[in-house]
Design an enzyme around this catalytic site. Sequence first.
Site, PDB file in Angstrom:
ATOM      1  N   CYS A 195      -8.141   6.418  10.651  1.00 50.69           N
ATOM      2  CA  CYS A 195      -8.480   5.148   9.973  1.00 50.69           C
ATOM      3  C   CYS A 195      -7.499   4.051  10.347  1.00 50.69           C
ATOM      4  O   CYS A 195      -7.121   3.221   9.501  1.00 50.69           O
ATOM      5  CB  CYS A 195      -8.532   5.309   8.449  1.00 50.69           C
ATOM      6  SG  CYS A 195      -9.890   6.309   7.905  1.00 50.69           S
ATOM      7  N   ASP A 212       0.874  -1.169   0.000  1.00 54.54           N
ATOM      8  CA  ASP A 212       0.000   0.000   0.000  1.00 54.54           C
ATOM      9  C   ASP A 212       0.918   1.228   0.000  1.00 54.54           C
ATOM     10  O   ASP A 212       1.532   1.560   1.010  1.00 54.54           O
ATOM     11  CB  ASP A 212      -0.881  -0.043   1.257  1.00 54.54           C
ATOM     12  CG  ASP A 212      -1.699   1.223   1.424  1.00 54.54           C
ATOM     13  OD1 ASP A 212      -1.567   2.141   0.598  1.00 54.54           O
ATOM     14  OD2 ASP A 212      -2.462   1.294   2.411  1.00 54.54           O
TER      15      ASP A 212
HETATM   16  N1  PMP Z   1      -3.797   3.448   2.648  1.00 54.73           N
HETATM   17  C1  PMP Z   1      -3.294   4.473   3.308  1.00 54.73           C
HETATM   18  C2  PMP Z   1      -1.972   4.297   4.002  1.00 54.73           C
HETATM   19  C3  PMP Z   1      -3.947   5.691   3.344  1.00 54.73           C
HETATM   20  O1  PMP Z   1      -3.409   6.718   3.994  1.00 54.73           O
HETATM   21  C4  PMP Z   1      -5.179   5.820   2.674  1.00 54.73           C
HETATM   22  C5  PMP Z   1      -5.958   7.121   2.706  1.00 54.73           C
HETATM   23  N2  PMP Z   1      -5.919   7.798   3.919  1.00 54.73           N
HETATM   24  C6  PMP Z   1      -5.678   4.723   1.974  1.00 54.73           C
HETATM   25  C7  PMP Z   1      -4.959   3.546   1.986  1.00 54.73           C
HETATM   26  C8  PMP Z   1      -6.957   4.789   1.232  1.00 54.73           C
HETATM   27  O2  PMP Z   1      -6.893   5.736   0.203  1.00 54.73           O
HETATM   28  P1  PMP Z   1      -8.195   6.225  -0.525  1.00 54.73           P
HETATM   29  O3  PMP Z   1      -9.141   6.705   0.534  1.00 54.73           O
HETATM   30  O4  PMP Z   1      -7.731   7.325  -1.408  1.00 54.73           O
HETATM   31  O5  PMP Z   1      -8.742   5.063  -1.290  1.00 54.73           O
END
Ligand code: PMP
Length: 415
Positions: A360, A197
């Site tokens: 999150c 990721d």
């Molecule tokens: N992985 C990480 C480490 C993130 O910081 C984020 C977004 N905060 C995501 C995944 C998900 O990204 P998105 O909401 O743009 O799909």
Amino acid sequence: MKDRSLRAHFPFFSHPQNQQLLYFDNAATTQKPDIVISTITDYYSIHNVNVHRASYQLAANTTSKFEQSRVFVQEFIHARYASEIIFTKGATESINLIAIALAETNLPEGGRILVSATEHHANLVPWQQLAKKKGLHIDVIPIDSNGCWQVEQGLSLISDKTCIVALGMVSNALGSVNKVGVFIEKAKQFNSITVLDAAQAVSHLELNVQSLDCDFLVFSGHKAYGPTGIGVLYGKQARLNALPVFLTGGEMIEKVDYQTSSFQPPPFKFEAGTPHVEGVLGLHQALQFIQTHRVEIKKNESALVDYLRQTLEQVDGVRLFGDADNSIATCSFIVEGCDSQDLGTLLNEQGIAVRVGHHCAMPLMNTLNVPGTLRISLACYNTVQEIDKFALALHQAIAKLNNVNLMTSDSGTQS
Ligand code: PMP
């Protein structure tokens, strides 16, 4: 001619509404350079057609720009083939695509999925869903009290049972750059599927999927100066060929009759329906912006994060999380005795946009035993003067909250 400063590329900051704003929430989303905005406007003003379908010249021109963007992304992350680049809605959709498609494959009975304790929910929940469907178990790389990965313990979790290793390259909650390389190396010994990721890495670190040697890598455009609603899924050719389809419909088919259909090879196999054309064109310009200014971006960001860290270390009661020696331009902290939400509210009153909460990453906050942190995430256009203003506002906010605490404890003693 003198080069424009990086900040001058971003019209957001010169708009009267935002001139006093300190924007420190870049891990959530970045502002957009004027070239990205004008590319989107030009698409709708001049080039608006659907891609890949029609035979007329304008469609051919826009399709060619669209496919050139794919080649640019390929080169940007050093992929071997342009067909290894799939456009999605973002990192979340990219990870879901892999996890949902993998549910249609044979995964070993009693298999295990390795993630880390610092994952964003987007790189955890889709794997939980897959684990539920396929009877798999999730292993978690542990962390120390600062939130740094315990690498040796984590590595010992990889075994012949590990079918998937899915790791964040950079923690969105803490800013730490994680040691993903050793995990990929070990995972390969067991032919585990490796997923990185790169949502928080893409705007800060140079990505080379061939030297990382991961099977999949995902990111979102909007965290890298690009538009929202566009993201990338990189997959090694052989892995993409073996992966079942995700969404089905127009564009991704080769031949359709009333009973059955056959599908195109990647990337189109995974791009059903009309794509986010202006998103792709805007993403191309955003990544081009990063590539053109990479040295300056790196220099600015590392000076800023050093300064921010030093500033925070001087504030009484501040407890910083993450890896001080290996971090993007993000600092995550709490202030002993002060509620982070209250601090966020007081900073907001001073026009300072910071993020407070679990970012999150609820399991991470639970493991660190804090309800949440205050996160300052900087980007190439932030300045030392902004950090100074923030430091002053933080001191004032802490003093105010300490006063309130004192008053409530005094009245508590009297009653
Ligand atoms: N992985 C990480 C480490 C993130 O910081 C984020 C977004 N905060 C995501 C995944 C998900 O990204 P998105 O909401 O743009 O799909």
